[in-house]
Motif scaffolding. Structure first.
Motif, PDB file in Angstrom:
ATOM      1  N   GLN A  23       3.790  -0.335   0.070  1.00 24.34           N
ATOM      2  CA  GLN A  23       4.857  -1.322  -0.075  1.00 24.34           C
ATOM      3  C   GLN A  23       4.636  -2.521   0.833  1.00 24.34           C
ATOM      4  O   GLN A  23       4.788  -3.669   0.402  1.00 24.34           O
ATOM      5  CB  GLN A  23       6.196  -0.674   0.239  1.00 24.34           C
ATOM      6  CG  GLN A  23       7.376  -1.616   0.143  1.00 24.34           C
ATOM      7  CD  GLN A  23       8.664  -0.895   0.433  1.00 24.34           C
ATOM      8  OE1 GLN A  23       8.920   0.166  -0.106  1.00 24.34           O
ATOM      9  NE2 GLN A  23       9.478  -1.459   1.304  1.00 24.34           N
ATOM     10  N   ASP A  24       4.265  -2.280   2.062  1.00 24.32           N
ATOM     11  CA  ASP A  24       4.152  -3.362   3.033  1.00 24.32           C
ATOM     12  C   ASP A  24       2.772  -4.019   3.028  1.00 24.32           C
ATOM     13  O   ASP A  24       2.665  -5.233   2.907  1.00 24.32           O
ATOM     14  CB  ASP A  24       4.458  -2.849   4.446  1.00 24.32           C
ATOM     15  CG  ASP A  24       5.884  -2.333   4.580  1.00 24.32           C
ATOM     16  OD1 ASP A  24       6.731  -2.682   3.733  1.00 24.32           O
ATOM     17  OD2 ASP A  24       6.140  -1.567   5.528  1.00 24.32           O
ATOM     18  N   SER A  25       1.719  -3.251   3.171  1.00 25.19           N
ATOM     19  CA  SER A  25       0.377  -3.816   3.350  1.00 25.19           C
ATOM     20  C   SER A  25      -0.338  -4.122   2.038  1.00 25.19           C
ATOM     21  O   SER A  25      -0.806  -5.240   1.834  1.00 25.19           O
ATOM     22  CB  SER A  25      -0.479  -2.868   4.190  1.00 25.19           C
ATOM     23  OG  SER A  25       0.120  -2.682   5.448  1.00 25.19           O
ATOM     24  N   VAL A  26      -0.433  -3.142   1.170  1.00 25.01           N
ATOM     25  CA  VAL A  26      -1.196  -3.339  -0.070  1.00 25.01           C
ATOM     26  C   VAL A  26      -0.512  -4.383  -0.949  1.00 25.01           C
ATOM     27  O   VAL A  26      -1.153  -5.295  -1.461  1.00 25.01           O
ATOM     28  CB  VAL A  26      -1.396  -2.008  -0.824  1.00 25.01           C
ATOM     29  CG1 VAL A  26      -2.096  -2.238  -2.154  1.00 25.01           C
ATOM     30  CG2 VAL A  26      -2.190  -1.030   0.037  1.00 25.01           C
ATOM     31  N   THR A  27       0.811  -4.279  -1.091  1.00 24.53           N
ATOM     32  CA  THR A  27       1.531  -5.244  -1.922  1.00 24.53           C
ATOM     33  C   THR A  27       1.394  -6.651  -1.363  1.00 24.53           C
ATOM     34  O   THR A  27       1.125  -7.597  -2.106  1.00 24.53           O
ATOM     35  CB  THR A  27       3.018  -4.859  -2.034  1.00 24.53           C
ATOM     36  OG1 THR A  27       3.104  -3.566  -2.616  1.00 24.53           O
ATOM     37  CG2 THR A  27       3.783  -5.845  -2.881  1.00 24.53           C
ATOM     38  N   ARG A  28       1.558  -6.798  -0.056  1.00 29.80           N
ATOM     39  CA  ARG A  28       1.459  -8.127   0.572  1.00 29.80           C
ATOM     40  C   ARG A  28       0.084  -8.747   0.318  1.00 29.80           C
ATOM     41  O   ARG A  28      -0.029  -9.926   0.007  1.00 29.80           O
ATOM     42  CB  ARG A  28       1.725  -8.018   2.064  1.00 29.80           C
ATOM     43  CG  ARG A  28       1.800  -9.361   2.749  1.00 29.80           C
ATOM     44  CD  ARG A  28       2.182  -9.237   4.207  1.00 29.80           C
ATOM     45  NE  ARG A  28       3.272  -8.272   4.364  1.00 29.80           N
ATOM     46  CZ  ARG A  28       3.383  -7.446   5.402  1.00 29.80           C
ATOM     47  NH1 ARG A  28       2.505  -7.487   6.379  1.00 29.80           N
ATOM     48  NH2 ARG A  28       4.382  -6.606   5.480  1.00 29.80           N
ATOM     49  N   ALA A  29      -0.961  -7.952   0.453  1.00 24.20           N
ATOM     50  CA  ALA A  29      -2.306  -8.472   0.227  1.00 24.20           C
ATOM     51  C   ALA A  29      -2.535  -8.774  -1.257  1.00 24.20           C
ATOM     52  O   ALA A  29      -3.145  -9.785  -1.609  1.00 24.20           O
ATOM     53  CB  ALA A  29      -3.344  -7.469   0.715  1.00 24.20           C
ATOM     54  N   ALA A  30      -2.039  -7.910  -2.136  1.00 25.28           N
ATOM     55  CA  ALA A  30      -2.295  -8.073  -3.569  1.00 25.28           C
ATOM     56  C   ALA A  30      -1.616  -9.310  -4.145  1.00 25.28           C
ATOM     57  O   ALA A  30      -2.215 -10.039  -4.938  1.00 25.28           O
ATOM     58  CB  ALA A  30      -1.857  -6.824  -4.323  1.00 25.28           C
ATOM     59  N   VAL A  31      -0.370  -9.574  -3.755  1.00 24.24           N
ATOM     60  CA  VAL A  31       0.348 -10.707  -4.345  1.00 24.24           C
ATOM     61  C   VAL A  31      -0.277 -12.045  -3.973  1.00 24.24           C
ATOM     62  O   VAL A  31      -0.022 -13.049  -4.637  1.00 24.24           O
ATOM     63  CB  VAL A  31       1.855 -10.699  -3.983  1.00 24.24           C
ATOM     64  CG1 VAL A  31       2.532  -9.468  -4.529  1.00 24.24           C
ATOM     65  CG2 VAL A  31       2.085 -10.846  -2.497  1.00 24.24           C
ATOM     66  N   GLN A  32      -1.119 -12.074  -2.963  1.00 32.30           N
ATOM     67  CA  GLN A  32      -1.801 -13.300  -2.578  1.00 32.30           C
ATOM     68  C   GLN A  32      -3.063 -13.547  -3.412  1.00 32.30           C
ATOM     69  O   GLN A  32      -3.664 -14.614  -3.306  1.00 32.30           O
ATOM     70  CB  GLN A  32      -2.140 -13.262  -1.092  1.00 32.30           C
ATOM     71  CG  GLN A  32      -0.912 -13.229  -0.213  1.00 32.30           C
ATOM     72  CD  GLN A  32      -1.262 -13.113   1.256  1.00 32.30           C
ATOM     73  OE1 GLN A  32      -2.383 -13.348   1.669  1.00 32.30           O
ATOM     74  NE2 GLN A  32      -0.280 -12.738   2.052  1.00 32.30           N
ATOM     75  N   GLN A  33      -3.455 -12.581  -4.213  1.00 31.30           N
ATOM     76  CA  GLN A  33      -4.686 -12.700  -4.987  1.00 31.30           C
ATOM     77  C   GLN A  33      -4.427 -13.376  -6.328  1.00 31.30           C
ATOM     78  O   GLN A  33      -3.453 -13.060  -7.014  1.00 31.30           O
ATOM     79  CB  GLN A  33      -5.297 -11.314  -5.235  1.00 31.30           C
ATOM     80  CG  GLN A  33      -5.592 -10.536  -3.982  1.00 31.30           C
ATOM     81  CD  GLN A  33      -6.551 -11.282  -3.062  1.00 31.30           C
ATOM     82  OE1 GLN A  33      -7.587 -11.773  -3.468  1.00 31.30           O
ATOM     83  NE2 GLN A  33      -6.179 -11.348  -1.793  1.00 31.30           N
ATOM     84  N   VAL A  34      -5.304 -14.286  -6.705  1.00 37.76           N
ATOM     85  CA  VAL A  34      -5.212 -14.948  -8.001  1.00 37.76           C
ATOM     86  C   VAL A  34      -5.347 -13.894  -9.097  1.00 37.76           C
ATOM     87  O   VAL A  34      -6.217 -13.032  -9.040  1.00 37.76           O
ATOM     88  CB  VAL A  34      -6.330 -16.007  -8.148  1.00 37.76           C
ATOM     89  CG1 VAL A  34      -6.369 -16.575  -9.560  1.00 37.76           C
ATOM     90  CG2 VAL A  34      -6.146 -17.103  -7.117  1.00 37.76           C
ATOM     91  N   GLY A  35      -4.454 -13.942 -10.075  1.00 40.36           N
ATOM     92  CA  GLY A  35      -4.540 -13.047 -11.218  1.00 40.36           C
ATOM     93  C   GLY A  35      -3.879 -11.695 -11.033  1.00 40.36           C
ATOM     94  O   GLY A  35      -3.852 -10.891 -11.965  1.00 40.36           O
ATOM     95  N   PHE A  36      -3.331 -11.428  -9.840  1.00 33.54           N
ATOM     96  CA  PHE A  36      -2.629 -10.155  -9.651  1.00 33.54           C
ATOM     97  C   PHE A  36      -1.386 -10.173 -10.516  1.00 33.54           C
ATOM     98  O   PHE A  36      -0.613 -11.114 -10.514  1.00 33.54           O
ATOM     99  CB  PHE A  36      -2.240  -9.968  -8.181  1.00 33.54           C
ATOM    100  CG  PHE A  36      -1.463  -8.702  -7.930  1.00 33.54           C
ATOM    101  CD1 PHE A  36      -2.089  -7.467  -7.998  1.00 33.54           C
ATOM    102  CD2 PHE A  36      -0.111  -8.754  -7.638  1.00 33.54           C
ATOM    103  CE1 PHE A  36      -1.381  -6.292  -7.762  1.00 33.54           C
ATOM    104  CE2 PHE A  36       0.612  -7.595  -7.394  1.00 33.54           C
ATOM    105  CZ  PHE A  36      -0.024  -6.359  -7.461  1.00 33.54           C
ATOM    106  N   SER A  37      -1.195  -9.094 -11.287  1.00 35.16           N
ATOM    107  CA  SER A  37      -0.122  -9.076 -12.273  1.00 35.16           C
ATOM    108  C   SER A  37       0.919  -7.995 -12.020  1.00 35.16           C
ATOM    109  O   SER A  37       1.925  -7.934 -12.697  1.00 35.16           O
ATOM    110  CB  SER A  37      -0.728  -8.892 -13.661  1.00 35.16           C
ATOM    111  OG  SER A  37       0.236  -9.042 -14.657  1.00 35.16           O
ATOM    112  N   GLY A  38       0.685  -7.128 -11.056  1.00 33.62           N
ATOM    113  CA  GLY A  38       1.674  -6.103 -10.740  1.00 33.62           C
ATOM    114  C   GLY A  38       1.018  -4.831 -10.255  1.00 33.62           C
ATOM    115  O   GLY A  38      -0.202  -4.672 -10.292  1.00 33.62           O
TER     116      GLY A  38
END
Length: 109
Positions: A23-38
């Motif tokens: 919830q905290d680390s992986v999500t935060r890093a993923a939402v910053q990536q271009v093309g991340f959709s969920g």
């Protein structure tokens, strides 16, 4: 759309820590990536199993964000994971989302 699916065994008694890590680390890093959709995180406390599904708009987006499977697993393994059972990549052929009005929005081929 493309998906990375990873299945982990979590250390005994560490499910809440694993969920917080995603919830905290992986999500935060993923939402910053271009093309991340969920992302979906599925957990089973009885079997100590976690299934992480990360969604990407294009294969190029997924590769740019995650690099090799080993690179992605190294980031995720900072969670209290006992071992990785499986890592696979899939095409997302159908995605159904329910709108706030209660209608189904279907993305398919």
């Amino acid at each position: 759309m493309f998906a990375d699916v990873m299945i982990f065994l979590v250390d005994l008694g560490a499910m809440d820590r694993a969920i917080r890590h995603f919830q905290d680390s992986v999500t935060r890093a993923a939402v910053q990536q271009v093309g991340f959709s969920g992302m979906l995180l599925l957990t089973n406390r009885n079997s100590s199993q976690v299934i992480a599904v990360l969604l990407w708009e294009t294969e190029a987006d997924r590769l740019a964000a995650t690099g090799s499977p080993d690179k992605q697993l190294n980031v995720l393994l900072a969670a209290p994971v006992n071992r990785t059972l499986e890592h696979a990549r899939y095409d997302v052929s159908i995605q159904v989302e329910i709108t706030t009005q209660g209608h189904a929005h279907v993305r398919g081929i």
